[in-house]
Design a protein around this motif. Structure first.
Motif, mmCIF file in Angstrom:
data_model
loop_
_atom_site.group_PDB
_atom_site.id
_atom_site.type_symbol
_atom_site.label_atom_id
_atom_site.label_comp_id
_atom_site.label_asym_id
_atom_site.label_seq_id
_atom_site.Cartn_x
_atom_site.Cartn_y
_atom_site.Cartn_z
ATOM 1 N N VAL A 10 0.837 -1.204 0.000
ATOM 2 C CA VAL A 10 0.000 0.000 0.000
ATOM 3 C C VAL A 10 0.872 1.254 0.000
ATOM 4 C CG1 VAL A 10 -1.755 1.287 1.275
ATOM 5 C CG2 VAL A 10 -1.918 -1.203 1.109
ATOM 6 N N GLY A 11 1.893 1.275 0.834
ATOM 7 C CA GLY A 11 2.792 2.428 0.885
ATOM 8 C C GLY A 11 3.458 2.705 -0.455
ATOM 9 N N GLU A 12 3.877 1.645 -1.137
ATOM 10 C CA GLU A 12 4.503 1.817 -2.462
ATOM 11 C C GLU A 12 3.531 2.432 -3.454
ATOM 12 O OE1 GLU A 12 6.839 -1.329 -4.221
ATOM 13 O OE2 GLU A 12 7.258 -2.172 -2.243
ATOM 14 N N LYS A 13 2.270 1.995 -3.427
ATOM 15 C CA LYS A 13 1.251 2.545 -4.338
ATOM 16 C C LYS A 13 1.001 4.021 -4.037
ATOM 17 C CE LYS A 13 0.399 -1.089 -6.768
ATOM 18 N NZ LYS A 13 1.004 -1.172 -8.084
ATOM 19 N N ILE A 58 -5.319 13.113 8.120
ATOM 20 C CA ILE A 58 -4.799 11.780 8.431
ATOM 21 C C ILE A 58 -5.700 10.725 7.800
ATOM 22 C CG2 ILE A 58 -4.219 10.112 10.236
ATOM 23 C CD1 ILE A 58 -3.650 12.491 12.099
ATOM 24 N N ALA A 59 -5.109 9.899 6.944
ATOM 25 C CA ALA A 59 -5.820 8.795 6.306
ATOM 26 C C ALA A 59 -5.147 7.494 6.708
ATOM 27 C CB ALA A 59 -5.786 8.958 4.787
ATOM 28 N N THR A 60 -5.966 6.473 6.963
ATOM 29 C CA THR A 60 -5.420 5.185 7.388
ATOM 30 C C THR A 60 -6.323 4.049 6.918
ATOM 31 O OG1 THR A 60 -4.533 3.967 9.296
ATOM 32 C CG2 THR A 60 -6.545 5.239 9.663
ATOM 33 N N VAL A 108 12.749 8.176 6.818
ATOM 34 C CA VAL A 108 13.135 8.140 8.225
ATOM 35 C C VAL A 108 13.117 6.684 8.640
ATOM 36 C CG1 VAL A 108 12.406 8.714 10.580
ATOM 37 C CG2 VAL A 108 12.232 10.436 8.767
ATOM 38 N N ASN A 109 14.237 6.208 9.185
ATOM 39 C CA ASN A 109 14.315 4.844 9.688
ATOM 40 C C ASN A 109 13.788 4.864 11.118
ATOM 41 O OD1 ASN A 109 14.931 2.247 10.400
ATOM 42 N ND2 ASN A 109 17.100 2.387 9.968
ATOM 43 N N GLY A 110 12.548 4.393 11.298
ATOM 44 C CA GLY A 110 11.973 4.414 12.633
ATOM 45 C C GLY A 110 10.571 3.847 12.658
ATOM 46 N N ASP A 111 9.987 3.912 13.821
ATOM 47 C CA ASP A 111 8.653 3.387 14.080
ATOM 48 C C ASP A 111 7.654 4.543 14.000
ATOM 49 O OD1 ASP A 111 6.289 2.423 15.210
ATOM 50 O OD2 ASP A 111 7.323 1.288 16.775
ATOM 51 N N ALA A 112 6.718 4.462 13.066
ATOM 52 C CA ALA A 112 5.764 5.543 12.826
ATOM 53 C C ALA A 112 4.783 5.760 13.973
ATOM 54 C CB ALA A 112 4.998 5.279 11.537
ATOM 55 N N THR A 113 4.804 4.894 14.975
ATOM 56 C CA THR A 113 3.926 5.094 16.129
ATOM 57 C C THR A 113 4.569 6.017 17.156
ATOM 58 O OG1 THR A 113 4.748 3.198 17.393
ATOM 59 C CG2 THR A 113 2.945 2.785 15.840
ATOM 60 N N THR A 114 5.828 6.396 16.941
ATOM 61 C CA THR A 114 6.550 7.201 17.926
ATOM 62 C C THR A 114 6.646 8.663 17.525
ATOM 63 O OG1 THR A 114 8.734 6.868 16.929
ATOM 64 C CG2 THR A 114 7.985 5.195 18.526
ATOM 65 N N SER A 115 6.649 9.517 18.528
ATOM 66 C CA SER A 115 6.825 10.955 18.294
ATOM 67 C C SER A 115 8.164 11.225 17.625
ATOM 68 C CB SER A 115 6.775 11.720 19.618
ATOM 69 O OG SER A 115 5.517 11.606 20.216
ATOM 70 N N LYS A 116 9.196 10.496 18.043
ATOM 71 C CA LYS A 116 10.543 10.713 17.506
ATOM 72 C C LYS A 116 10.560 10.582 15.984
ATOM 73 C CE LYS A 116 15.305 8.968 17.990
ATOM 74 N NZ LYS A 116 15.619 8.648 16.604
ATOM 75 N N ASP A 137 5.263 18.502 12.043
ATOM 76 C CA ASP A 137 4.726 19.826 12.343
ATOM 77 C C ASP A 137 4.424 20.653 11.087
ATOM 78 O OD1 ASP A 137 7.570 19.829 12.045
ATOM 79 O OD2 ASP A 137 7.686 21.821 12.952
ATOM 80 N N THR A 138 5.076 20.330 9.962
ATOM 81 C CA THR A 138 4.842 21.082 8.719
ATOM 82 C C THR A 138 4.197 20.223 7.627
ATOM 83 O OG1 THR A 138 7.104 20.623 7.982
ATOM 84 C CG2 THR A 138 6.735 22.700 9.168
ATOM 85 N N ALA A 139 3.786 19.017 7.980
ATOM 86 C CA ALA A 139 3.159 18.115 6.998
ATOM 87 C C ALA A 139 1.716 18.524 6.743
ATOM 88 C CB ALA A 139 3.202 16.674 7.506
ATOM 89 N N LYS A 140 1.265 18.333 5.496
ATOM 90 C CA LYS A 140 -0.141 18.612 5.199
ATOM 91 C C LYS A 140 -0.999 17.367 5.380
ATOM 92 C CE LYS A 140 0.087 18.039 0.152
ATOM 93 N NZ LYS A 140 -0.165 18.736 -1.123
ATOM 94 N N ALA A 141 -0.382 16.179 5.318
ATOM 95 C CA ALA A 141 -1.151 14.945 5.446
ATOM 96 C C ALA A 141 -0.261 13.803 5.932
ATOM 97 C CB ALA A 141 -1.779 14.571 4.107
ATOM 98 N N VAL A 142 -0.931 12.799 6.504
ATOM 99 C CA VAL A 142 -0.252 11.585 6.944
ATOM 100 C C VAL A 142 -1.053 10.407 6.397
ATOM 101 C CG1 VAL A 142 0.540 10.224 8.915
ATOM 102 C CG2 VAL A 142 0.494 12.727 9.075
ATOM 103 N N ALA A 143 -0.365 9.522 5.679
ATOM 104 C CA ALA A 143 -0.980 8.311 5.143
ATOM 105 C C ALA A 143 -0.424 7.132 5.922
ATOM 106 C CB ALA A 143 -0.674 8.164 3.654
ATOM 107 N N ILE A 144 -1.255 6.494 6.710
ATOM 108 C CA ILE A 144 -0.806 5.390 7.551
ATOM 109 C C ILE A 144 -1.145 4.086 6.845
ATOM 110 C CG2 ILE A 144 -1.012 4.289 9.810
ATOM 111 C CD1 ILE A 144 -1.774 7.177 10.844
ATOM 112 N N ALA A 145 -0.084 3.409 6.370
ATOM 113 C CA ALA A 145 -0.256 2.244 5.493
ATOM 114 C C ALA A 145 0.282 0.952 6.106
ATOM 115 C CB ALA A 145 0.430 2.516 4.158
#
Length: 139
Positions: free
Chosen positions: A17-20, A100-102, A53-61, A69-77
């Protein structure tokens, strides 16, 4: 290290899904950052020249590194309802204005994701079955 980017889409997870999503964003000329925790996928994404970013998308880091803070959208795939829920909660907490779309695997989870702050939730199995039935009924 925080990426210097704004008015972009953050893609959480670089599976099928992320690749698409990336393919579509590229075709539309939309800036994006991918958050992926699988090191092999991260190397492949870097080779493609994409912001990652190499990391876990569930984390603030990780979300902060992707400039939430400057993103217009987040696609959680990601294909994990619990992780999707945590990603929605964290992203919404860090950026109250981002769209936010998921995805969700069932109606109950869909409702919880909306309560958590998701603007759009898709049920892949439901949309796939609808597409199949629509095609069958055309015959």
């Amino acid at each position: 290290m925080k990426l210097q980017i704004s008015d972009h889409v953050i893609i959480c997870g670089y599976g099928i899904v992320g690749e698409k999503i990336v393919e579509t964003l590229l075709s539309k000329g939309v800036k994006f950052v991918i958050i992926e925790k699988d090191a092999q996928k991260v190397e492949r994404i870097k080779e493609l020249g994409y912001n990652v970013v190499n990391g876990d998308a569930t984390t603030s880091k990780a979300l902060k590194e992707a400039s939430i803070d400057t993103a217009k959208a987040v696609a959680i795939a990601m294909d994990n309802d619990a992780k999707d829920l945590f990603a929605v909660l964290t992203a919404r907490d860090l950026n109250s204005k981002a769209f936010i779309a998921t995805r969700a695997n069932d109606q109950f989870v869909k409702e919880k994701l909306i309560e958590a702050g998701a603007d759009y939730v898709v049920l892949p199995q439901k949309s796939a079955s609808k597409d199949i039935i629509d095609e069958i009924l055309k015959k």
